[in-house]
Design an enzyme around this catalytic site. Sequence first.
Site, mmCIF file in Angstrom:
data_model
loop_
_atom_site.group_PDB
_atom_site.id
_atom_site.type_symbol
_atom_site.label_atom_id
_atom_site.label_comp_id
_atom_site.label_asym_id
_atom_site.label_seq_id
_atom_site.Cartn_x
_atom_site.Cartn_y
_atom_site.Cartn_z
ATOM 1 N N ASN A 198 0.957 -1.064 -0.034
ATOM 2 C CA ASN A 198 0.040 0.019 0.047
ATOM 3 C C ASN A 198 0.923 1.177 -0.131
ATOM 4 O O ASN A 198 1.971 1.186 0.552
ATOM 5 C CB ASN A 198 -0.753 -0.129 1.121
ATOM 6 C CG ASN A 198 -0.367 -0.126 2.593
ATOM 7 O OD1 ASN A 198 0.504 -0.931 2.807
ATOM 8 N ND2 ASN A 198 -0.919 0.720 3.339
ATOM 9 N N GLU A 209 0.327 5.440 0.545
ATOM 10 C CA GLU A 209 -0.483 6.365 1.255
ATOM 11 C C GLU A 209 0.084 7.960 0.582
ATOM 12 O O GLU A 209 1.271 8.078 0.248
ATOM 13 C CB GLU A 209 -0.752 6.283 2.627
ATOM 14 C CG GLU A 209 -1.339 5.244 3.036
ATOM 15 C CD GLU A 209 -1.330 5.144 4.459
ATOM 16 O OE1 GLU A 209 -2.086 4.396 5.363
ATOM 17 O OE2 GLU A 209 -0.792 6.149 5.348
ATOM 18 N N CYS A 265 -4.071 0.433 -2.533
ATOM 19 C CA CYS A 265 -3.904 -0.634 -1.805
ATOM 20 C C CYS A 265 -2.873 -1.643 -2.409
ATOM 21 O O CYS A 265 -2.635 -1.614 -3.714
ATOM 22 C CB CYS A 265 -5.276 -1.338 -1.434
ATOM 23 S SG CYS A 265 -6.460 -0.366 -0.867
ATOM 24 N N GLU A 317 -2.891 -5.000 -2.818
ATOM 25 C CA GLU A 317 -3.682 -5.949 -3.810
ATOM 26 C C GLU A 317 -3.584 -5.204 -5.408
ATOM 27 O O GLU A 317 -3.552 -5.837 -6.238
ATOM 28 C CB GLU A 317 -4.924 -6.214 -3.394
ATOM 29 C CG GLU A 317 -5.254 -6.949 -2.425
ATOM 30 C CD GLU A 317 -5.210 -6.007 -0.877
ATOM 31 O OE1 GLU A 317 -5.839 -6.432 0.081
ATOM 32 O OE2 GLU A 317 -4.979 -4.942 -0.893
ATOM 33 N N CYS A 334 -10.204 -4.949 0.576
ATOM 34 C CA CYS A 334 -11.318 -3.929 0.550
ATOM 35 C C CYS A 334 -12.057 -4.078 -0.625
ATOM 36 O O CYS A 334 -11.650 -4.908 -1.484
ATOM 37 C CB CYS A 334 -10.702 -2.553 0.546
ATOM 38 S SG CYS A 334 -10.169 -1.861 -0.874
ATOM 39 N N CYS A 390 -10.608 -3.557 -4.004
ATOM 40 C CA CYS A 390 -9.639 -4.546 -4.288
ATOM 41 C C CYS A 390 -10.158 -5.599 -4.735
ATOM 42 O O CYS A 390 -9.983 -6.479 -5.687
ATOM 43 C CB CYS A 390 -8.434 -4.823 -3.244
ATOM 44 S SG CYS A 390 -7.496 -3.289 -2.994
#
Length: 130
Positions: free
Chosen positions: A41, A43, A52, A54, A85, A88
Amino acid sequence: MPDVLEAAALKARENAHAPFSKFKVGAAIEDESGRIFTGCNVENATLGLTLCAERVAVFKAISEGARKFRRVAVAADTDVLTPPCGACRQILWEFCGDVEITLVNLHGKTVKFQMKHLFPRPFDASFLSE
């Protein structure tokens, strides 16, 4: 002892850039020929533009020419294993279909799911045809 895909996800987690949430995640995806692509991930200050692990792994695989996938591993430092999530799950379904998803933590705990159990009524290109 984690298998090679789980180990790759755990290692990718170390590269996560999560200065705001402190929630580091790693992912690894294996294509049909056995190549492994990883992601973590990433940010940023707006948070809404965060990617993310994935999705990073899937997009990296696609950008390297991979098109068919066997399995995915997602690693996080949580006692309750962390699934992908919603965003994803959508990307994983579209690019990987009903693959095996392994969730793993830093203590070696794992659980495996088929994607169809994490995303039981997916939207995909079949809804776009006439």
